[in-house]
Design a protein around this motif. Structure first.
Motif, PDB file in Angstrom:
ATOM      1  N   GLU A 159       0.835  -1.205   0.000  1.00 14.04           N
ATOM      2  CA  GLU A 159       0.000   0.000   0.000  1.00 14.04           C
ATOM      3  C   GLU A 159       0.869   1.255   0.000  1.00 14.04           C
ATOM      4  O   GLU A 159       0.598   2.219  -0.737  1.00 14.04           O
ATOM      5  CB  GLU A 159      -0.922  -0.006   1.218  1.00 14.04           C
ATOM      6  N   PHE A 160       1.902   1.239   0.825  1.00 15.96           N
ATOM      7  CA  PHE A 160       2.798   2.393   0.877  1.00 15.96           C
ATOM      8  C   PHE A 160       3.476   2.634  -0.468  1.00 15.96           C
ATOM      9  O   PHE A 160       3.533   3.772  -0.941  1.00 15.96           O
ATOM     10  CB  PHE A 160       3.867   2.190   1.961  1.00 15.96           C
ATOM     11  N   TYR A 161       3.989   1.581  -1.092  1.00 17.11           N
ATOM     12  CA  TYR A 161       4.679   1.743  -2.374  1.00 17.11           C
ATOM     13  C   TYR A 161       3.733   2.273  -3.454  1.00 17.11           C
ATOM     14  O   TYR A 161       4.127   3.084  -4.293  1.00 17.11           O
ATOM     15  CB  TYR A 161       5.282   0.412  -2.823  1.00 17.11           C
ATOM     16  N   ALA A 162       2.486   1.836  -3.441  1.00 14.39           N
ATOM     17  CA  ALA A 162       1.510   2.312  -4.429  1.00 14.39           C
ATOM     18  C   ALA A 162       1.255   3.809  -4.258  1.00 14.39           C
ATOM     19  O   ALA A 162       1.246   4.570  -5.228  1.00 14.39           O
ATOM     20  CB  ALA A 162       0.204   1.528  -4.299  1.00 14.39           C
ATOM     21  N   ILE A 163       1.059   4.228  -3.005  1.00 14.03           N
ATOM     22  CA  ILE A 163       0.806   5.651  -2.726  1.00 14.03           C
ATOM     23  C   ILE A 163       2.066   6.472  -2.965  1.00 14.03           C
ATOM     24  O   ILE A 163       2.019   7.558  -3.561  1.00 14.03           O
ATOM     25  CB  ILE A 163       0.302   5.826  -1.282  1.00 14.03           C
ATOM     26  N   ARG A 164       3.207   5.948  -2.525  1.00 16.48           N
ATOM     27  CA  ARG A 164       4.483   6.650  -2.733  1.00 16.48           C
ATOM     28  C   ARG A 164       4.748   6.872  -4.217  1.00 16.48           C
ATOM     29  O   ARG A 164       5.139   7.982  -4.626  1.00 16.48           O
ATOM     30  CB  ARG A 164       5.621   5.830  -2.125  1.00 16.48           C
ATOM     31  N   ASP A 165       4.564   5.845  -5.035  1.00 15.72           N
ATOM     32  CA  ASP A 165       4.826   5.964  -6.467  1.00 15.72           C
ATOM     33  C   ASP A 165       3.857   6.945  -7.128  1.00 15.72           C
ATOM     34  O   ASP A 165       4.230   7.682  -8.049  1.00 15.72           O
ATOM     35  CB  ASP A 165       4.727   4.599  -7.143  1.00 15.72           C
ATOM     36  N   TYR A 166       2.620   6.949  -6.661  1.00 15.50           N
ATOM     37  CA  TYR A 166       1.630   7.889  -7.202  1.00 15.50           C
ATOM     38  C   TYR A 166       2.055   9.334  -6.907  1.00 15.50           C
ATOM     39  O   TYR A 166       1.981  10.213  -7.776  1.00 15.50           O
ATOM     40  CB  TYR A 166       0.261   7.608  -6.592  1.00 15.50           C
ATOM     41  N   ILE A 167       2.497   9.574  -5.689  1.00 14.38           N
ATOM     42  CA  ILE A 167       2.958  10.912  -5.294  1.00 14.38           C
ATOM     43  C   ILE A 167       4.155  11.333  -6.139  1.00 14.38           C
ATOM     44  O   ILE A 167       4.234  12.470  -6.621  1.00 14.38           O
ATOM     45  CB  ILE A 167       3.324  10.934  -3.793  1.00 14.38           C
ATOM     46  N   LYS A 168       5.086  10.421  -6.340  1.00 16.20           N
ATOM     47  CA  LYS A 168       6.286  10.710  -7.134  1.00 16.20           C
ATOM     48  C   LYS A 168       5.922  11.016  -8.587  1.00 16.20           C
ATOM     49  O   LYS A 168       6.385  11.998  -9.169  1.00 16.20           O
ATOM     50  CB  LYS A 168       7.236   9.502  -7.073  1.00 16.20           C
ATOM     51  N   ASP A 169       5.070  10.193  -9.181  1.00 14.46           N
ATOM     52  CA  ASP A 169       4.740  10.338 -10.600  1.00 14.46           C
ATOM     53  C   ASP A 169       3.931  11.602 -10.878  1.00 14.46           C
ATOM     54  O   ASP A 169       4.094  12.234 -11.931  1.00 14.46           O
ATOM     55  CB  ASP A 169       3.946   9.121 -11.081  1.00 14.46           C
ATOM     56  N   HIS A 170       3.073  11.993  -9.951  1.00 10.96           N
ATOM     57  CA  HIS A 170       2.156  13.098 -10.216  1.00 10.96           C
ATOM     58  C   HIS A 170       2.603  14.431  -9.619  1.00 10.96           C
ATOM     59  O   HIS A 170       2.217  15.491 -10.124  1.00 10.96           O
ATOM     60  CB  HIS A 170       0.758  12.762  -9.686  1.00 10.96           C
TER      61      HIS A 170
END
Length: 285
Positions: A23-34
């Protein structure tokens, strides 16, 4: 009232389970990409603490359920609240004051001489947070150009709707304005009560606040900027993201224009066309 408290406590118990790595990696990657914000593994607890209340308030049983809702929400409201939660907006008046001194003593005289025919000042305060920096820039501009017939409109942007709302209001605690010079406090602030001060309309009317994401592929403005303040933001970007953002800023900077970044930040001298002037100050030559 008791029933509401019981429901809230029951939901709190459900969400006490920590956020999983997936869950953390999914949210972290979303924050990074956007949004370009690069969060290391040590920020897992930060994401958990900042978003847990949102899960409780909306009845989500886990972070996966919340994240799926975030991606599917078509209204945009969930994203707005998400950005407000995950962004850090710590600022104060006169932060890194040597930048403001350099703007006053060197940059504004250069602009006045170079653009005497147009008489328009073009400053972009990127990541303006709750308005302390943008208001400070306008106060400096007012002191320098008052009575000279110049247009001193400043563009101030941020990705957080919450802090932009605060910036538009520009009401600050008495403690937060202690670092403001007495001359400015008397001229550009109105005392509301013993606990708070409001920036006067004379300053606020010259600042335009807009929501803006530095991660968008192209920056489009009517005119190029003479000065860009983007301080203490790129410290959260990885090298590639920072270089891309700086390159886009360079393209919308007037020749001879300046970029101010935070003292804890650096530019890659190999990859940027900006020339070093002094710590955290660069120029397009």
């Amino acid at each position: 009232m008791l029933l509401c408290s019981q429901i809230f406590f029951a939901l709190w118990v459900i969400i006490t389970k920590d956020i999983t790595d997936k869950e953390f990696y999914a949210i972290r990657d979303y924050i990074k990409d956007h949004y370009g914000i690069n969060l290391g593994d040590e920020k897992k607890s930060l994401i958990y603490s900042r978003l847990r209340t949102t899960l409780i308030e909306n009845g989500f049983e886990n972070f996966t359920q919340y994240f799926e809702h975030l991606l599917k929400d078509k209204s945009g409201d969930a994203i707005v609240r998400f950005v407000d939660k995950i962004t850090t907006n710590h600022t104060f008046f006169m932060r890194e004051v040597d930048h403001f001194d350099y703007l006053r003593d060197h940059v504004l005289p250069y602009i006045e001489e170079t653009y005497s025919a147009q008489k328009d000042l073009r400053i972009w305060c990127a990541a303006c947070s709750s308005g302390e920096e943008s208001n400070t820039l306008q106060m400096i501009a007012q002191d320098h150009f008052k009575g000279k017939g110049w247009d001193t409109q400043i563009l101030a942007t941020d990705i957080s709707t919450q802090v932009l709302d605060k910036a538009v209001q520009s009401v600050y605690s008495a403690d937060s304005v202690q670092t403001v010079p007495d001359k400015w406090k008397k001229t550009y602030f109105a005392k509301i009560n013993e606990a708070s001060y409001a920036v006067t309309d004379e300053i606020k009317k010259h600042i335009t606040y807009r929501k803006f994401n530095l991660m968008q592929e192209k920056y489009v403005f009517k005119k190029k900027m003479q000065v860009i303040f983007c301080r203490n933001v790129m410290i959260y970007f990885d090298n590639k993201t920072r270089d891309e953002v700086v390159a886009r800023m360079y393209e919308i900077t007037e020749p001879g224009g300046y970029l101010f970044i935070g003292h804890s930040e650096t530019l890659n001298h190999t990859n940027t066309k900006y020339k070093y002037v002094m710590p955290a100050v660069y120029r397009k030559t």
